[in-house]
Design a protein around this motif. Sequence first.
Motif, short mmCIF file in Angstrom:
data_model
loop_
_atom_site.label_atom_id
_atom_site.label_comp_id
_atom_site.label_asym_id
_atom_site.label_seq_id
_atom_site.Cartn_x
_atom_site.Cartn_y
_atom_site.Cartn_z
N ARG A 38 -18.64 24.98 10.12
CA ARG A 38 -17.41 24.35 9.63
C ARG A 38 -17.79 23.37 8.55
O ARG A 38 -18.49 22.38 8.81
N GLU A 43 -11.86 25.50 7.60
CA GLU A 43 -11.78 26.03 8.95
C GLU A 43 -13.15 26.55 9.40
O GLU A 43 -14.02 26.85 8.60
N ARG A 44 -13.27 26.68 10.70
CA ARG A 44 -14.48 27.25 11.28
C ARG A 44 -14.67 28.68 10.78
O ARG A 44 -13.72 29.44 10.68
#
Length: 123
Positions: A38, A43-44
């Motif tokens: 991340r 976002e991851r």
Amino acid sequence: VQLQASGGGLVQAGGSLRLSCAASGGTFSSYAVGWFRRALGKEREFVASISWSGLSTYYSDSVRGRFTISKDNAKNTVYLQMNSLKPEDTAVYYCAASPFGAVTRAFHRYDYWGQGTLVTVSS
């Protein structure tokens, strides 16, 4: 299963790092293991996954050819060798374990997550 990720640090673009993910309180031998990251404000993102046996691997397009995931079941450890690092690889990297056993990029397949290790790539 508790996971401990380590090996992050500061490296110049083009350099290399090796991340480690060590398991305790259980064994990796029946789990697939994945690496995610991340970046700040993003976002991851899935990075790589390896099957329970270590025979199958799967990479995101952004790291394929530069990163290598490997698994040592005897040591209960998974590694992510990162070569030719780029500034856009800067992120907190997390390892996770999936009882599903097969390679997967699906977050919901991973039941156990490590605390993350920061990788910073300078230009």
